[in-house]
Design an enzyme around this catalytic site. Structure first.
Site, PDB file in Angstrom:
ATOM      1  CG  ASP A  87       0.019   0.011   2.318  1.00 41.46           C
ATOM      2  OD1 ASP A  87       0.938  -0.433   2.734  1.00 41.46           O
ATOM      3  OD2 ASP A  87      -0.827  -0.657   3.621  1.00 41.46           O
TER       4      ASP A  87
ATOM      5  CG  ASN B 177      -9.197  -1.258  11.559  1.00 46.40           C
ATOM      6  OD1 ASN B 177      -8.507  -1.814  11.464  1.00 46.40           O
ATOM      7  ND2 ASN B 177      -8.978  -0.004  11.216  1.00 46.40           N
TER       8      ASN B 177
ATOM      9  CG  HIS C 256      -5.611  -1.751   8.942  1.00 47.79           C
ATOM     10  ND1 HIS C 256      -5.579  -0.554   9.285  1.00 47.79           N
ATOM     11  CD2 HIS C 256      -4.305  -1.884   9.227  1.00 47.79           C
ATOM     12  CE1 HIS C 256      -4.687  -0.531   9.641  1.00 47.79           C
ATOM     13  NE2 HIS C 256      -4.407  -0.809   9.840  1.00 47.79           N
TER      14      HIS C 256
ATOM     15  CD  GLU D  84      -8.627   1.508   7.349  1.00 50.95           C
ATOM     16  OE1 GLU D  84      -8.781   0.247   8.148  1.00 50.95           O
ATOM     17  OE2 GLU D  84      -8.057   2.664   7.708  1.00 50.95           O
TER      18      GLU D  84
HETATM   19  P1  PGA Z   1       2.538  -1.397  12.457  1.00 44.76           P
HETATM   20  O1  PGA Z   1       1.159  -1.364  11.375  1.00 44.76           O
HETATM   21  O2  PGA Z   1       3.421  -2.479  12.115  1.00 44.76           O
HETATM   22  O3  PGA Z   1       2.893   0.125  12.532  1.00 44.76           O
HETATM   23  O4  PGA Z   1       1.743  -1.808  14.005  1.00 44.76           O
HETATM   24  C1  PGA Z   1       0.515  -2.430  11.083  1.00 44.76           C
HETATM   25  C2  PGA Z   1      -0.796  -2.254   9.733  1.00 44.76           C
HETATM   26  O5  PGA Z   1      -1.555  -1.594  10.160  1.00 44.76           O
HETATM   27  O6  PGA Z   1      -0.868  -2.692   9.549  1.00 44.76           O
END
Ligand code: PGA
Length: 263
Positions: A67, A136, A138, A143
């Site tokens: 992404d 959440n 994702h 999302e």
């Molecule tokens: P993080 O994010 O590795 O900074 O915890 C993971 C994500 O949001 O997919």
């Protein structure tokens, strides 16, 4: 889903890096799906170190990032282009023309999202996809309520994701609300998936991913549909799993069969 309970995030990074290096040794033109965020940083450091020691050649590797934020210039410190350059690409020999991101600048975005899907297919598909997980649920920027069959497209980020990522922005600095992301269907097409989760703030997300119902409201639960996912969890991230003890035993038995050469 195979669950690996690690002693800490460092051990998880060590094990994930070891799998990537083994897959690379077996297939020098490996196609990697790459993740950003704080979770994979230790893995990327180990890949850079392996390359510096002359133990890993990335010259035939192709990479597809999960992404990118819309409209952040590639040299913006919060862009994922920048993240990948700093944490991985500057320290390994992936040719620049083998590095791809979903479109994040300019127009014709949806057509270019389709072109991204085509480029993945033309590369032969993703052999190994790295993932983190959002609180959440994702994966990528899929999302809650993302279609479980979704492909690369533009998504609006939830308030929760914006809050989770606000720490990277200076007070008053504008934070992107839109991003392009591989879809859940794109991710599920990868031949193998390695997911890491570290820290207590991921514990309820990990429980929902592993033990909850499959639901578009919790995108990571879609990984239950994939035949080859390994989740590397530190003790804080795994602490809410109902069958935690069982996963530890299963890993022990599976290791034994492997050591005996029976798998
Ligand atoms: P993080 O994010 O590795 O900074 O915890 C993971 C994500 O949001 O997919």
């Amino acid at each position: 889903m195979k669950i690996i309970l690690t002693e800490d995030a460092e051990q998880a990074a060590e094990q994930v890096a070891a799998v990537i290096l083994a897959r690379l040794a077996a297939k020098p033109d490996l196609v990697l799906g790459l993740a950003t965020g704080s979770t994979p940083i230790g893995v990327y450091r180990r890949l850079r170190e392996a390359h510096a020691r002359g133990e890993a050649d990335f010259s035939r590797v192709r990479t597809f990032n999960l992404d990118e934020y819309l409209d952040l210039a590639p040299d913006h410190p919060q862009s994922y282009h920048h993240f990948m350059r700093v944490h991985l690409f500057e320290g390994v020999n992936v040719p620049a023309e083998h590095v791809r991101f979903p479109p994040s600048q300019g127009d014709g975005l949806l057509a270019r999202c389709e072109a991204y899907e085509l480029a993945i297919r033309e590369a032969g598909g993703i052999d190994l996809q790295l993932l983190g997980i959002g609180r959440n649920g994702h994966i990528g920027f899929n999302e809650p309520t993302s279609s479980l069959a979704s492909r690369t497209r533009i998504k609006t980020l939830t308030q929760r994701t914006l809050e989770d990522n606000a720490r990277f922005y200076a007070p008053g600095e504008e934070q992107p609300v839109l991003a392009s992301t591989m879809g859940i269907g794109t991710i599920l097409d990868a031949r193998e998936i390695l997911l890491q989760a570290h820290g207590a703030k991921k514990a309820s997300a990990v429980r929902a991913m592993v033990e909850g119902p499959v639901s578009a409201f919790f995108p990571a639960s879609a990984l239950q549909l994939h035949p080859r996912v390994t989740a590397f969890l530190d003790p804080d991230a795994s602490r809410l799993l109902t069958l935690r003890e069982y996963y530890g035993q299963a890993a022990t038995y599976s290791r034994r069969l492997r050591t005996e050469g029976r798998l």
